[in-house]
Design a protein around this motif. Structure first.
Motif, PDB file in Angstrom:
ATOM      1  N   LYS A 401       9.025  -8.977   0.352  1.00  0.00           N
ATOM      2  CA  LYS A 401      10.105  -8.610  -0.574  1.00  0.00           C
ATOM      3  C   LYS A 401       9.748  -8.767  -2.063  1.00  0.00           C
ATOM      4  N   PRO A 402       9.170  -9.913  -2.448  1.00  0.00           N
ATOM      5  CA  PRO A 402       8.878 -10.036  -3.891  1.00  0.00           C
ATOM      6  C   PRO A 402       7.954  -8.924  -4.399  1.00  0.00           C
ATOM      7  N   LEU A 403       6.945  -8.580  -3.616  1.00  0.00           N
ATOM      8  CA  LEU A 403       6.029  -7.516  -4.055  1.00  0.00           C
ATOM      9  C   LEU A 403       6.771  -6.174  -4.112  1.00  0.00           C
ATOM     10  N   ILE A 404       7.534  -5.904  -3.071  1.00  0.00           N
ATOM     11  CA  ILE A 404       8.240  -4.610  -3.040  1.00  0.00           C
ATOM     12  C   ILE A 404       9.238  -4.531  -4.201  1.00  0.00           C
ATOM     13  N   ASP A 405       9.935  -5.624  -4.449  1.00  0.00           N
ATOM     14  CA  ASP A 405      10.902  -5.620  -5.564  1.00  0.00           C
ATOM     15  C   ASP A 405      10.193  -5.350  -6.893  1.00  0.00           C
ATOM     16  N   ARG A 406       9.029  -5.978  -7.058  1.00  0.00           N
ATOM     17  CA  ARG A 406       8.283  -5.791  -8.310  1.00  0.00           C
ATOM     18  C   ARG A 406       7.819  -4.330  -8.441  1.00  0.00           C
ATOM     19  N   VAL A 407       7.343  -3.775  -7.331  1.00  0.00           N
ATOM     20  CA  VAL A 407       6.897  -2.374  -7.330  1.00  0.00           C
ATOM     21  C   VAL A 407       8.065  -1.463  -7.717  1.00  0.00           C
ATOM     22  N   HIS A 408       9.235  -1.753  -7.152  1.00  0.00           N
ATOM     23  CA  HIS A 408      10.423  -0.951  -7.505  1.00  0.00           C
ATOM     24  C   HIS A 408      10.776  -1.122  -8.983  1.00  0.00           C
ATOM     25  N   ALA A 409      10.720  -2.362  -9.445  1.00  0.00           N
ATOM     26  CA  ALA A 409      11.070  -2.613 -10.854  1.00  0.00           C
ATOM     27  C   ALA A 409      10.118  -1.861 -11.790  1.00  0.00           C
ATOM     28  N   LEU A 410       8.913  -1.642 -11.306  1.00  0.00           N
ATOM     29  CA  LEU A 410       7.929  -0.906 -12.121  1.00  0.00           C
ATOM     30  C   LEU A 410       8.126   0.612 -12.019  1.00  0.00           C
ATOM     31  N   GLY A 411       9.111   1.020 -11.241  1.00  0.00           N
ATOM     32  CA  GLY A 411       9.447   2.447 -11.165  1.00  0.00           C
ATOM     33  C   GLY A 411       8.682   3.203 -10.082  1.00  0.00           C
ATOM     34  N   MET A 412       8.066   2.472  -9.137  1.00  0.00           N
ATOM     35  CA  MET A 412       7.320   3.140  -8.065  1.00  0.00           C
ATOM     36  C   MET A 412       8.001   2.854  -6.733  1.00  0.00           C
ATOM     37  N   ASP A 413       7.701   3.669  -5.723  1.00  0.00           N
ATOM     38  CA  ASP A 413       8.132   3.261  -4.384  1.00  0.00           C
ATOM     39  C   ASP A 413       6.957   2.620  -3.665  1.00  0.00           C
ATOM     40  N   PHE A 414       7.244   2.077  -2.476  1.00  0.00           N
ATOM     41  CA  PHE A 414       6.258   1.207  -1.830  1.00  0.00           C
ATOM     42  C   PHE A 414       5.810   1.770  -0.494  1.00  0.00           C
ATOM     43  N   GLY A 415       4.508   1.731  -0.262  1.00  0.00           N
ATOM     44  CA  GLY A 415       3.958   2.173   1.013  1.00  0.00           C
ATOM     45  C   GLY A 415       3.081   1.102   1.632  1.00  0.00           C
ATOM     46  N   LEU A 416       2.909   1.185   2.940  1.00  0.00           N
ATOM     47  CA  LEU A 416       2.197   0.137   3.668  1.00  0.00           C
ATOM     48  C   LEU A 416       1.283   0.750   4.722  1.00  0.00           C
ATOM     49  N   TRP A 417       0.120   0.105   4.918  1.00  0.00           N
ATOM     50  CA  TRP A 417      -0.857   0.539   5.932  1.00  0.00           C
ATOM     51  C   TRP A 417      -0.494  -0.059   7.282  1.00  0.00           C
ATOM     52  N   VAL A 418      -0.574   0.724   8.312  1.00  0.00           N
ATOM     53  CA  VAL A 418      -0.430   0.225   9.690  1.00  0.00           C
ATOM     54  C   VAL A 418      -1.445   0.954  10.579  1.00  0.00           C
ATOM     55  N   ALA A 479       8.827   3.221   1.762  1.00  0.00           N
ATOM     56  CA  ALA A 479       9.026   4.666   1.620  1.00  0.00           C
ATOM     57  C   ALA A 479       7.963   5.453   2.371  1.00  0.00           C
ATOM     58  N   PHE A 480       6.848   4.750   2.708  1.00  0.00           N
ATOM     59  CA  PHE A 480       5.659   5.484   3.156  1.00  0.00           C
ATOM     60  C   PHE A 480       4.808   4.596   4.053  1.00  0.00           C
ATOM     61  N   LEU A 481       4.356   5.152   5.152  1.00  0.00           N
ATOM     62  CA  LEU A 481       3.398   4.456   6.011  1.00  0.00           C
ATOM     63  C   LEU A 481       2.093   5.229   6.035  1.00  0.00           C
ATOM     64  N   LYS A 482       1.016   4.523   5.807  1.00  0.00           N
ATOM     65  CA  LYS A 482      -0.300   5.123   6.054  1.00  0.00           C
ATOM     66  C   LYS A 482      -0.652   4.735   7.494  1.00  0.00           C
ATOM     67  N   TRP A 483      -0.589   5.700   8.384  1.00  0.00           N
ATOM     68  CA  TRP A 483      -0.744   5.454   9.831  1.00  0.00           C
ATOM     69  C   TRP A 483      -2.197   5.719  10.193  1.00  0.00           C
ATOM     70  N   ASP A 484      -2.922   4.634  10.431  1.00  0.00           N
ATOM     71  CA  ASP A 484      -4.369   4.766  10.652  1.00  0.00           C
ATOM     72  C   ASP A 484      -4.699   4.724  12.142  1.00  0.00           C
ATOM     73  N   TYR A 485      -5.937   5.089  12.463  1.00  0.00           N
ATOM     74  CA  TYR A 485      -6.382   5.171  13.852  1.00  0.00           C
ATOM     75  C   TYR A 485      -7.904   5.161  13.803  1.00  0.00           C
ATOM     76  N   ASN A 486      -8.478   3.960  13.984  1.00  0.00           N
ATOM     77  CA  ASN A 486      -9.865   3.779  13.559  1.00  0.00           C
ATOM     78  C   ASN A 486     -10.937   3.783  14.634  1.00  0.00           C
ATOM     79  N   ARG A 487     -10.648   4.312  15.774  1.00  0.00           N
ATOM     80  CA  ARG A 487     -11.716   4.505  16.758  1.00  0.00           C
ATOM     81  C   ARG A 487     -11.262   5.553  17.767  1.00  0.00           C
ATOM     82  N   ASN A 488     -12.214   6.001  18.607  1.00  0.00           N
ATOM     83  CA  ASN A 488     -11.877   6.931  19.681  1.00  0.00           C
ATOM     84  C   ASN A 488     -11.805   6.172  21.010  1.00  0.00           C
TER      85      ASN A 488
END
Ligand code: GLA
Length: 743
Positions: A401-418, A479-488
């Motif tokens: 939350k603190p990071l996301i709130d700061r990102v919002h306060a800076l005028g950006m939305d927040f995305g996360l890697w999964v 707002a955004f997920l980077k949906w990764d898939y790192n092997r076959n």
């Protein structure tokens, strides 16, 4: 217009006529599907394309025509079986079919092959009935003896003429049967010998390399056996007639398979020089048991036609993707300028470090801040943590939350890697559920990047993955997920189900992947998702319908990227092609390039920054701020416009250049690159394309220094005919400019 009406009845008539003509032109260009009883032919029209098929004297469904749109009243040659010329070329195998079953005498690639429980493997499909519903035609085929039905679906896009083809196989017999191969469609080209096949190959860090080769007798197989789309081949093809190398002239047929699992496209020229292109599920290691009453749907295989060369073909396909495939169709929002932490911090993410990067990113105009790998479980490196999707307490003692709130306060939305489909053996999830991964009982479980693949075909795994993602997005403002898939895949067993159902994993895994994405999006309508697989290992029209952008390649070297991006653009719109500016020397090859060169390379797609901003100097911030502001003024043109490849970077070219033109032709953006000057030669003249010839366009340089002496304003005709002589000299030089129509 009201005034005009009052003043003159002739004007009224004139306007009405214009209106009717426009309506007629519109109707002409729209889609229509008709069946002619007398000739037993179907005609499908859309965009500038006509497609025709018919029922021949043997009741088979036969392709007749695929190409430029014909006059409304034109008829077609009637379908008929091709006569036998030798006992080795019997008519059953040489007569082209829309969807051939393997049976009778048939030696080329079948679309469907079935084994019945009594050992019978003979399948002969004939026309049974059809149904037309708006822009969709369904033709029902049936085996000559058994109650096996195949519904072939044709959906025409009125604007682009791109035709979507798929099949549903239905077992109406009283016993189970096994589908051994199932294609979505077979495309047949007009008879001829002067054809070139274009396709994309690659590897991790080197995706989307365009290959071009003459079609000769035999088969060229494009495929993935890896469980996912793969970096090695991409499910796209184009066929050029009388290939000259000219981008924007000549006839081209193209297709793209909407499937993110193992797939295969076979381009085949038979002994009579008929060319067929068959694509669908990869038949390798494939068996799909259908119980009585059950159905199997194939993916959709999209196909189109352009008379304007491979350039025209990609512009049609890209328009189709923007208006008909992407989740935000028909008008996707412009992609935000993104920052991603991966190359800057790798796994070393924490609240203070990410906050510091976010502050710097906001200052240069970034709109979305994405925290990459490392924030969850016991993740310090790639040995542990995948599967444990709770926030790491040491790195984020107060949660996200603190990071996301700061990102919002800076005028950006927040995305996360999964990376939802993976698990490290060193994780709580694996310790609790070792049976959740793909495996064969008692056999080794081969790790790749220290991770195993969760078997998403299992309902419990599907529920777990959806559950944690839903919770993550519900509890945090993401707002955004980077949906990764790192092997076959390896050892793709599914011991929990009966042995004769285990190979269904190839289909059910992907169906569940799509199901999770669909459900997540519908529950969180604002959420955007990037499809990433160690770069561009999962780029296809199937996942594109459920995600908003692709990570093009882990290779962020701006020069290598020119070729990767060029290849990508043959099949996919630059609007979804993520391209970041990262540090120099590049981690991949130690190449040193200027910040402006890196920016201009990345500005040809959906733009991001992935550099370690902590190492930047004031001048770097100033350059970045200026170029991001320039990018925002051209991004709709780059992301949603028409792309012209002016000079190809392929085959070791010293030069390369692209041009994007906005849909209304009011703006164009031109990017040009020089690898290294040799022998003092000048840059080849660039002729612009796709402008309104009569309109006046004003120049504005995007790169810092003007790289040519140009008139301030000139007509479209001028820019397209006189062209531009760039004064680029040296190594890894770049220039960019934009043209804006003057009102
Ligand atoms: C993959 C992605 C990278 C990065 C790493 C994180 O390689 O392609 O961009 O997210 O995983 O582990």
């Amino acid at each position: 217009m009201h005034d005009l009406f009052r003043r003159s009845p002739h004007a009224v008539c004139f306007v009405a006529c214009l209106f009717l003509t426009a309506m007629f032109a519109q109707a002409q260009r729209g889609a229509s599907i008709r069946f002619d009883d007398a000739s037993r032919t179907f005609r499908i029209d859309g965009g500038d394309v006509s497609y025709a098929l018919g029922i021949n004297n043997r009741n088979e469904l036969q392709p007749i025509y695929w190409g430029a749109r014909l006059g409304a009243s034109d008829g077609f040659p009637q379908p008929h079986e091709v006569h036998e010329v030798a006992s080795f070329d019997l008519t059953t195998t040489v007569t082209p079919q829309e969807f051939p079953g393997w049976g009778s005498v048939f030696y080329v690639e079948p679309a469907l092959k079935i084994t019945f429980p009594d050992g019978n493997r003979d399948l002969v499909l004939q026309y049974a009935s059809h149904h037309i519903d708006g822009n969709t035609l369904t033709v029902r085929l049936k085996d000559i003896e058994r109650d096996v039905f195949v519904d072939l679906r044709y959906e025409m896009d009125a604007a682009t003429g791109v035709l979507g083809r798929s099949a549903t196989i239905e077992n109406q017999t009283k016993e189970p049967l096994v589908v051994e191969r199932a294609a979505a469609a077979t495309w047949t080209l007009p008879h001829g010998t002067d054809y070139t096949l274009d396709y994309l190959t690659g590897r991790w860090g080197g995706e989307f390399q365009l290959q071009q080769e003459k079609i000769v007798p035999g088969a060229r197989v494009l495929e993935s056996r890896r469980g996912s789309t793969g970096h090695q081949n991409n499910p796209w093809f184009a066929v050029e007639r009388a290939h000259t190398g000219e981008q924007d002239a000549g006839e081209v047929w193209f297709g793209a398979l909407a499937w993110s699992g193992s797939w295969r496209i076979t381009a085949e020229m038979d002994q009579r020089q008929t060319i067929r292109i068959t694509g669908g599920y990869n038949p390798f290691d494939f068996d799909y048991k259908l119980n009585p009453g059950e159905k199997l749907n194939t993916p959709v295989f999209y196909g189109g036609y352009s008379p304007d060369g491979i350039g025209g073909a990609s512009r049609i396909l890209e328009r189709f993707e923007l208006t008909r495939i992407l989740p935000q169709r028909p008008k996707p929002k412009p992609r935000p300028v993104l920052y991603n932490s991966w190359e800057a911090t790798e796994f070393r993410v924490d609240e203070a470090g990410q906050t510091a990067l976010a502050e710097k990113a906001a200052a240069i105009g970034v709109e979305r801040f994405v925290m990459d790998d490392g924030w969850f479980g016991q993740r310090k490196d790639d040995h542990a943590g995948l599967g444990d999707w709770y926030v790491n307490q040491q790195k984020f003692p107060h949660g996200l939350k603190p990071l996301i709130d700061r990102v919002h306060a800076l005028g950006m939305d927040f995305g996360l890697w999964v990376e939802p489909e993976m698990v490290n053996p060193d994780s709580d999830l694996y310790r609790k559920h070792p049976d959740w991964v793909l495996n064969f009982t008692g056999r080794p479980r081969t790790e790749g990047r220290n991770q195993l693949v969760l078997n998403l075909a299992r309902p419990d795994v599907r529920d777990y993955v959806f559950g944690f993602l839903d919770k993550l997005v519900t509890e945090n403002q993401i707002a955004f997920l980077k949906w990764d898939y790192n092997r076959n895949w390896s050892e793709p067993g599914w011991p929990a189900v009966a042995p004769d159902e285990q190979k269904q994993v190839y289909v059910k895994y992907i169906q569940n992947l799509y199901g999770i994405l669909r459900e997540l999006r519908s529950k969180h309508p604002g959420l955007e998702i990037e499809s990433c697989s160690g770069g561009g290992g999962r780029v296809d029209l199937g996942i594109m319908g459920l995600t908003d952008e692709f990570w093009t390649s882990d290779n962020t070297d701006p020069f290598d990227r020119l070729t990767i991006q060029d290849g990508f653009s043959y099949a996919y719109t630059p609007g979804v092609m993520m391209a970041w500016v990262t540090d120099s020397p590049n981690f991949m090859n130690r190449r040193v390039t200027s910040l402006e060169y890196r920016f201009l390379s990345s500005m040809q797609g959906s733009f991001g920054v992935g550099a370690n901003l902590n190492n930047w100097q004031d001048a770097d911030f100033a350059t970045a701020k200026r170029l991001i502001s320039e990018y925002k003024q051209i991004r709709e043109t780059v992301q949603h416009g028409s792309l012209y490849r002016l000079i190809s970077p392929r085959n070791g070219s010293e030069y390369s250049a692209t041009q994007s033109v906005s849909p209304d032709r009011s703006q164009a953006a031109v990017f040009a690159f020089l690898h290294s000057s040799q022998f003092g030669y000048d840059y080849p003249r660039i002729y612009l394309r796709g402008l309104d010839p009569k309109a006046q366009y004003k120049v504005r340089w995007i790169s810092e220094k003007p790289a040519a002496k140009l008139p301030e304003t000139a007509s479209g005709e001028y820019w397209m005919n006189v062209g531009i002589d760039l004064e680029l000299k040296g190594d890894f030089q770049a220039a960019a400019l934009r043209l804006d129509r003057v009102q």
